[in-house]
Scaffold this active site. Sequence first.
Site, PDB file in Angstrom:
ATOM      1  N   ARG A 253       9.899  -2.490  15.058  1.00 29.69           N
ATOM      2  CA  ARG A 253       8.540  -3.026  14.849  1.00 29.69           C
ATOM      3  C   ARG A 253       8.409  -4.086  13.783  1.00 29.69           C
ATOM      4  NH1 ARG A 253       5.236   1.918  11.368  1.00 29.69           N
ATOM      5  NH2 ARG A 253       6.152   0.775   9.261  1.00 29.69           N
ATOM      6  N   GLY A 254       7.248  -4.645  13.574  1.00 26.89           N
ATOM      7  CA  GLY A 254       6.878  -5.477  12.351  1.00 26.89           C
ATOM      8  C   GLY A 254       7.935  -6.766  12.389  1.00 26.89           C
ATOM      9  N   ILE A 255       8.452  -7.218  11.297  1.00 25.72           N
ATOM     10  CA  ILE A 255       9.031  -8.436  11.123  1.00 25.72           C
ATOM     11  C   ILE A 255      10.468  -8.337  11.973  1.00 25.72           C
ATOM     12  CG2 ILE A 255      10.547  -9.841   9.633  1.00 25.72           C
ATOM     13  CD1 ILE A 255       8.276  -9.287   7.407  1.00 25.72           C
ATOM     14  N   ASP A 274      17.449   1.072  14.738  1.00 25.10           N
ATOM     15  CA  ASP A 274      16.135   1.487  14.141  1.00 25.10           C
ATOM     16  C   ASP A 274      16.521   3.177  13.970  1.00 25.10           C
ATOM     17  OD1 ASP A 274      13.756   2.132  12.913  1.00 25.10           O
ATOM     18  OD2 ASP A 274      13.206  -0.190  13.263  1.00 25.10           O
ATOM     19  N   ASP A 297      20.291   6.018  11.703  1.00 26.71           N
ATOM     20  CA  ASP A 297      19.591   5.731  10.373  1.00 26.71           C
ATOM     21  C   ASP A 297      20.613   5.101   9.470  1.00 26.71           C
ATOM     22  OD1 ASP A 297      18.825   6.407   7.601  1.00 26.71           O
ATOM     23  OD2 ASP A 297      18.525   8.298   7.652  1.00 26.71           O
ATOM     24  N   ASN A 381       7.332  -6.340  -9.627  1.00 29.96           N
ATOM     25  CA  ASN A 381       5.513  -5.953  -8.855  1.00 29.96           C
ATOM     26  C   ASN A 381       5.472  -4.638  -9.654  1.00 29.96           C
ATOM     27  OD1 ASN A 381       3.270  -6.699  -7.873  1.00 29.96           O
ATOM     28  ND2 ASN A 381       4.103  -5.927  -5.867  1.00 29.96           N
ATOM     29  N   TYR A 387      11.457  -1.047  -5.506  1.00 26.61           N
ATOM     30  CA  TYR A 387      11.709  -1.960  -4.317  1.00 26.61           C
ATOM     31  C   TYR A 387      12.238  -3.248  -4.781  1.00 26.61           C
ATOM     32  CZ  TYR A 387       9.761  -4.814  -0.394  1.00 26.61           C
ATOM     33  OH  TYR A 387       9.727  -5.472   0.666  1.00 26.61           O
ATOM     34  N   THR A 422       1.854  -7.217   8.360  1.00 26.99           N
ATOM     35  CA  THR A 422       2.826  -6.048   8.955  1.00 26.99           C
ATOM     36  C   THR A 422       2.063  -4.877   8.571  1.00 26.99           C
ATOM     37  OG1 THR A 422       4.402  -5.619   7.356  1.00 26.99           O
ATOM     38  CG2 THR A 422       4.675  -7.532   9.136  1.00 26.99           C
TER      39      THR A 422
END
Length: 481
Positions: A253-255, A274, A297, A381, A387, A422
Amino acid sequence: MNDSYLKFANSPFGARLARSLGLPKPEVLRRYRADRPEFDGLVAIGAGREPRLLEALANLVASIGVTSVAHESAGLWMPLAHRHGLMTGRFQPAEAGSQGKLAALLFDASGVEDSSQLAPLHAFFHDTLRSLGKCGRIVVLGRPPEACASPRQWTAQRALEGLTRSLGKEARRGITANLVYVARGAEGSAEATLRFFLSPRSAYVSGQVVRIDAGAPGRPAAAAGAPTSPTSPAFDWSQPLAGRRAVVTGAARGIGASIASVLAAEGAHVIGIDIPSARDALDATLRQLNGTALAFDIAAPEAPAQIAAALDEQGVDIVVHNAGITKDKTIAKMTDAAWQSVIDINLGAQERIDDALLAAGILRDGGRIIGVSSISGIAGNPGQTNYATSKAGVIGRVQSMASQLRARGITINAVAPGFIETQMTAKIPLTIREAGRRMNSMSQGGQPVDVAQTIAWLAHPGSAGVTGQIVRVCGQSLIGA
Ligand SMILES: NC(=O)c1ccc[n+]([C@@H]2O[C@H](COP(=O)([O-])OP(=O)(O)OC[C@H]3O[C@@H](n4cnc5c(N)ncnc54)[C@H](O)[C@@H]3O)[C@@H](O)[C@H]2O)c1
């Protein structure tokens, strides 16, 4: 995810209201579509003293089939253009009032050797910028400062960064501005990169500085002159990845799904990976692309060997490390498990998979490794120590491995997305989400396809001279700028 403000601000009423309240007016960005011409409109050419890249620009203009106009700073362009049989004319400063006539502004600053020689850049952009249309392109070309012969030349070339980044912030209207440093000897290897920065494929890439070197000494992925080499006249620019095999992690999914789809559209056979719980979505994505789905995984200890075994027979040319997770908490509240799983999936798995593919020669010589970092990895951040650590590590990998992979002709680069629409960013609280979306030169978030197109350029056979680089796909975000 939808950006309803973008739609509103582009309606007749919304545009009026946004103007009267002084609110940002995000442009509807022109993105690549296979059913529309990729390049059209007029390209204005400017140059500083003794420009060395005009020949490369003439080849590019001929290859993409646009019409050029020469600014008075580029006196050498007209004879060169005639020699190449190009449609060309002279740019008249009087035309500056005619809004939107130009599609791109290209300036060759490669011969600038001293700060006293920067004035033609002012003259060119002063005269032409107002004529550049919505979603226009600015590309400044120079020489890598660190390879310059004198401190004065290094200084003048380095100065181009400030100009280019400021142009990106000043121009607005969906216009991008990027700086490409072309090393001596790499003049013939710039086309894929220049095409990308002139194309709607780079809609959300602005304020970036990219270096093209003379290419790796190792074996190229395809024999010179073969149709799969961009230097061959038979090269098909619409299918640059034909015959290539690409692995994309997090492809369900997503990017990741968008990367798989763009690489497949460019001719690659895509192997999408995935987690087993995303198997249905993964299968559905890869089925549409005639690709191969592998439910693993990537953080499992046995994953590198399993992936290597699954790819072994035919090998692979392109590896895109896209899979990533967030587990945000301030560090005092972050559990060991939240720290470890993010580092492990976002960074450690990339290292282990690459080690396995490189050791066994499954990633072929001339191949491409592309990591997905983040502007969090550049700026940091709050709530994302895990992250940001993992994403800064992705940058470290690129920087530490580029020279060692050069001997095999393998490039390694990373993209650092900013705010991309996303499911991952949909989880961000509304006010922070709105700030992330608007704090950039495009006043909007990017789309997964913007990241995917940037990765496709880095995966391109013509990008052999682009290695060790981090390219932000962030609309020139103010975060970490
Ligand atoms: N969305 C953004 O704004 C943004 C910004 C900067 C960077 N990024 C990065 O881009 C990448 C993709 O982000 P996205 O927004 O599409 O996220 P997403 O959550 O929509 O998709 C990530 C995919 O990775 C898969 N994945 C997660 N753990 C995995 C594992 N252990 N093994 C295999 N697959 C696994 C997920 O199942 C999912 O399909 C991530 O690396 C992310 O950090 C995203």
